[in-house]
Design a protein around this motif. Sequence first.
Motif, mmCIF file in Angstrom:
data_model
loop_
_atom_site.group_PDB
_atom_site.id
_atom_site.type_symbol
_atom_site.label_atom_id
_atom_site.label_comp_id
_atom_site.label_asym_id
_atom_site.label_seq_id
_atom_site.Cartn_x
_atom_site.Cartn_y
_atom_site.Cartn_z
ATOM 1 N N LEU A 81 31.956 -39.757 -8.379
ATOM 2 C CA LEU A 81 32.274 -41.141 -7.171
ATOM 3 C C LEU A 81 33.578 -41.933 -7.667
ATOM 4 O O LEU A 81 33.649 -42.741 -8.455
ATOM 5 C CB LEU A 81 30.863 -41.701 -6.830
ATOM 6 C CG LEU A 81 29.713 -40.768 -7.166
ATOM 7 C CD1 LEU A 81 28.378 -42.622 -6.603
ATOM 8 C CD2 LEU A 81 29.418 -40.106 -5.947
ATOM 9 N N GLU A 82 34.729 -41.789 -6.953
ATOM 10 C CA GLU A 82 35.423 -42.410 -6.889
ATOM 11 C C GLU A 82 36.599 -42.559 -5.437
ATOM 12 O O GLU A 82 36.036 -41.932 -4.486
ATOM 13 C CB GLU A 82 36.679 -41.897 -8.111
ATOM 14 C CG GLU A 82 37.055 -39.693 -7.169
ATOM 15 C CD GLU A 82 38.073 -39.906 -9.532
ATOM 16 O OE1 GLU A 82 39.099 -39.449 -8.828
ATOM 17 O OE2 GLU A 82 37.848 -40.278 -10.231
ATOM 18 N N ARG A 83 37.302 -43.423 -5.845
ATOM 19 C CA ARG A 83 38.191 -43.515 -4.742
ATOM 20 C C ARG A 83 39.642 -43.597 -5.230
ATOM 21 O O ARG A 83 40.637 -44.061 -5.564
ATOM 22 C CB ARG A 83 38.448 -44.788 -4.255
ATOM 23 C CG ARG A 83 38.524 -45.214 -2.631
ATOM 24 C CD ARG A 83 38.711 -46.359 -2.021
ATOM 25 N NE ARG A 83 39.385 -47.531 -2.562
ATOM 26 C CZ ARG A 83 38.885 -49.030 -2.005
ATOM 27 N NH1 ARG A 83 38.660 -49.059 -2.044
ATOM 28 N NH2 ARG A 83 39.409 -49.656 -3.512
ATOM 29 N N LYS A 84 40.140 -42.801 -4.523
ATOM 30 C CA LYS A 84 41.532 -42.571 -4.469
ATOM 31 C C LYS A 84 42.669 -43.224 -4.328
ATOM 32 O O LYS A 84 42.071 -44.431 -3.818
ATOM 33 C CB LYS A 84 41.719 -41.110 -4.229
ATOM 34 C CG LYS A 84 41.339 -39.632 -4.653
ATOM 35 C CD LYS A 84 41.594 -39.506 -6.051
ATOM 36 C CE LYS A 84 39.978 -38.178 -6.556
ATOM 37 N NZ LYS A 84 40.816 -37.868 -7.874
ATOM 38 N N GLY A 85 43.113 -44.151 -5.522
ATOM 39 C CA GLY A 85 44.035 -45.104 -5.074
ATOM 40 C C GLY A 85 43.234 -46.392 -5.169
ATOM 41 O O GLY A 85 44.590 -46.859 -4.816
ATOM 42 N N GLY A 86 42.573 -46.909 -5.709
ATOM 43 C CA GLY A 86 42.020 -47.398 -5.537
ATOM 44 C C GLY A 86 41.165 -48.005 -6.440
ATOM 45 O O GLY A 86 42.069 -47.414 -7.619
ATOM 46 N N LEU A 87 40.740 -49.220 -7.456
ATOM 47 C CA LEU A 87 40.614 -49.844 -7.895
ATOM 48 C C LEU A 87 38.907 -49.352 -9.071
ATOM 49 O O LEU A 87 38.139 -48.779 -9.701
ATOM 50 C CB LEU A 87 40.048 -51.281 -8.593
ATOM 51 C CG LEU A 87 41.422 -51.941 -8.531
ATOM 52 C CD1 LEU A 87 40.534 -53.643 -7.982
ATOM 53 C CD2 LEU A 87 42.090 -51.343 -9.236
#
Length: 144
Positions: A81-87
């Motif tokens: 679970l991740e947000r590309k380009g974010g922390l």
Amino acid sequence: MKLSQKMTRLGLCAAAAVGLVVTVSGSASANTILGIGQGAGACPTNYVCLWTENSYVGNTGSTGKFAAIASDQNISDMGKLERKGGLWTGMQDVTSSVVNNTGSSICFYEHNDYGGAEFRIGPWERWPSLPSWINDKISSFKYC
């Protein structure tokens, strides 16, 4: 800065402020909401919610992890679970409190792909503090 760049940044900030919704392939109605608010009441009906701290509090601190998530589907790898380009880089092995806002039992697992030790909670249960043997060790969960 071009107007289109400013609008893109504004849109990204707005999405981060209200939480991101990730639709996972396999079901058009399955959603995972990244970065829900604090407190058990922040968990939407028919979702399973997890927070990084006790008492339904999320703290990203310097870990770059999600503070909290809500999902209406099985998740076999909390680290993806991740947000590309974010922390934010996932919620693997950081869960300390959970809410099951569904009518089904939920099984949480120590390892990805539903392996290792299992912690089962019933429909509509709330756990403000997980037992020490599973605290900060959840890597996957599913309806069971």
